[in-house]
Design a protein around this motif. Structure first.
Motif, PDB file in Angstrom:
ATOM      1  N   HIS A  70       2.863   6.149  -1.060  1.00 56.84           N
ATOM      2  CA  HIS A  70       3.804   6.880  -2.712  1.00 56.84           C
ATOM      3  C   HIS A  70       3.941   5.308  -3.177  1.00 56.84           C
ATOM      4  CE1 HIS A  70       5.275   4.072   0.782  1.00 56.84           C
ATOM      5  NE2 HIS A  70       6.466   3.611   0.398  1.00 56.84           N
ATOM      6  N   ASP A  72       6.173   2.828  -4.576  1.00 58.45           N
ATOM      7  CA  ASP A  72       7.063   1.860  -4.237  1.00 58.45           C
ATOM      8  C   ASP A  72       5.736   0.320  -4.452  1.00 58.45           C
ATOM      9  OD1 ASP A  72       8.487   3.007  -3.479  1.00 58.45           O
ATOM     10  OD2 ASP A  72       9.182   2.441  -1.568  1.00 58.45           O
ATOM     11  N   ASP A  74       5.508  -2.321  -3.859  1.00 64.93           N
ATOM     12  CA  ASP A  74       4.473  -2.786  -2.648  1.00 64.93           C
ATOM     13  C   ASP A  74       3.189  -2.390  -2.074  1.00 64.93           C
ATOM     14  OD1 ASP A  74       7.083  -1.328  -1.454  1.00 64.93           O
ATOM     15  OD2 ASP A  74       6.555  -2.532   0.384  1.00 64.93           O
ATOM     16  N   HIS A  75       3.421  -1.485  -2.945  1.00 59.92           N
ATOM     17  CA  HIS A  75       2.053  -0.431  -2.013  1.00 59.92           C
ATOM     18  C   HIS A  75       1.327  -0.537  -3.495  1.00 59.92           C
ATOM     19  CE1 HIS A  75       4.026   1.287   1.827  1.00 59.92           C
ATOM     20  NE2 HIS A  75       4.777   0.498   1.128  1.00 59.92           N
ATOM     21  N   ASP A 169       5.545   5.738   4.814  1.00 63.69           N
ATOM     22  CA  ASP A 169       7.728   4.466   5.779  1.00 63.69           C
ATOM     23  C   ASP A 169       8.067   5.745   6.121  1.00 63.69           C
ATOM     24  OD1 ASP A 169       6.485   2.748   4.116  1.00 63.69           O
ATOM     25  OD2 ASP A 169       7.600   2.547   3.240  1.00 63.69           O
ATOM     26  N   TYR A 172       8.206   3.314  11.874  1.00 64.43           N
ATOM     27  CA  TYR A 172       8.011   2.140  11.967  1.00 64.43           C
ATOM     28  C   TYR A 172       8.135   2.212  13.862  1.00 64.43           C
ATOM     29  CZ  TYR A 172       9.115   1.318   7.305  1.00 64.43           C
ATOM     30  OH  TYR A 172       8.781   1.373   6.210  1.00 64.43           O
ATOM     31  N   HIS A 210       3.930  -0.355   7.324  1.00 71.37           N
ATOM     32  CA  HIS A 210       4.814  -1.582   7.737  1.00 71.37           C
ATOM     33  C   HIS A 210       3.957  -1.662   8.957  1.00 71.37           C
ATOM     34  CE1 HIS A 210       6.257  -2.176   3.344  1.00 71.37           C
ATOM     35  NE2 HIS A 210       6.502  -1.158   3.282  1.00 71.37           N
TER      36      HIS A 210
HETATM   37 ZN   LIG Z   1       7.378   1.358   1.739  1.00 73.98          ZN
END
Ligand SMILES: [Zn+2]
Length: 263
Positions: A70, A72, A74-75, A169, A172, A210
């Motif tokens: 996706h 985001d 941080d990805h 995501d 988790y 993550h």
């Molecule tokens: Zn994420």
């Protein structure tokens, strides 16, 4: 030459490879000399990651795909740099993620969370190809089947490869899920459907974006589904809820008046 630390046959993950936490999970799938990356993380670790991959004797010219779970930040922030290093690799993402990446949307990608003083650079990232539910990506003899799993983000994908699901995501190991946030395009109803699909699938292992990988267990996912279902009728996630029964209760009380002996 760096020794490859495989998690499973044909699957490496770069935090595990480095034996230290770098950022989001960065998976390498490979077969017959070809390989693909699933997410890359922030730009400042991109060169180091790709250099390590090269040192593990993967030819940069044989990278078939740069895959985004996706949009985001941080990805995907480092995807622009990854594409510069491997121009022949096809950068692929869901159509909605593509839209956000190509216009460098600052809100839905979490580049900007002004209330928390978070402001991260994000350049427009041109995507080569949109992918969605039912598409299949081929790497050597491996097939990655694309699943559309909206909920955390509109446009989140997961990738099935035999008994493994690169699950983004969605969930988790601690039962937590990717952030639920209206400004991020989160949708609780869709989120629950995505989790139910994972719960009911024949997948054996979840490889999240993550934290550690973990074995898929229905009871574990069900606990998370039940928690998210409770949010449908509570104010915790604001406009992501589908209703708020407390307001009907209150209406009754307003009609009849407040009675401290009944409260
Ligand atoms: Zn994420």
């Amino acid at each position: 030459m760096l020794a490859r630390r495989e998690l499973f046959p044909n699957i490496l993950e770069m935090n595990y490879q480095f034996r230290q936490r770098m950022g989001c999970s960065v998976y390498v799938v490979h077969d017959a000399g070809e390989w693909a990356l699933i997410d890359i993380g922030f730009e400042d670790s991109t060169d180091e990651i790709i250099d390590a991959i090269r040192q593990m004797d993967f030819a940069l010219s044989q990278c078939r795909y740069l895959i985004c779970t996706h949009a985001d930040v941080d990805h995907i922030q480092g995807m622009k740099r990854a594409k510069e290093l491997m121009p022949q690799a096809r950068l692929v993402a869901h159509p909605h993620a593509r839209l956000l990446m190509e216009k460098a949307d600052r809100i839905e990608t979490y580049a900007e969370i002004s209330a928390q003083g978070i402001s991260i650079d994000l350049s427009p990232i041109p995507v080569d190809e949109s992918i969605d539910e039912g598409d299949v990506l081929t790497v050597g003899n491996l097939k990655l089947k694309v699943w559309s799993t909206p909920g955390h983000a509109n446009g989140q994908l997961a990738f099935e490869m035999g008994p493994y699901l690169f699950s983004g995501d969605n969930i988790y190991r601690d039962g937590g899920v990717g952030n639920i946030d209206a400004h991020h395009g989160s949708d609780l109803v869709e989120f629950i459907k995505s989790l139910e699909r994972i719960r009911d699938s024949k997948i054996e292992w979840l490889l999240p974006s993550h934290g550690p990988v973990f074995r898929k267990q229905s009871a574990h996912i069900q606990k998370t589904i039940d928690r998210l279902k409770s949010y449908l009728n509570l104010a915790d996630f604001g406009t992501c809820a589908t209703g708020w029964p407390l307001l009907q209760e209150w209406e009754e009380e307003l009609i009849h008046g407040f009675d401290p002996t009944q409260a």
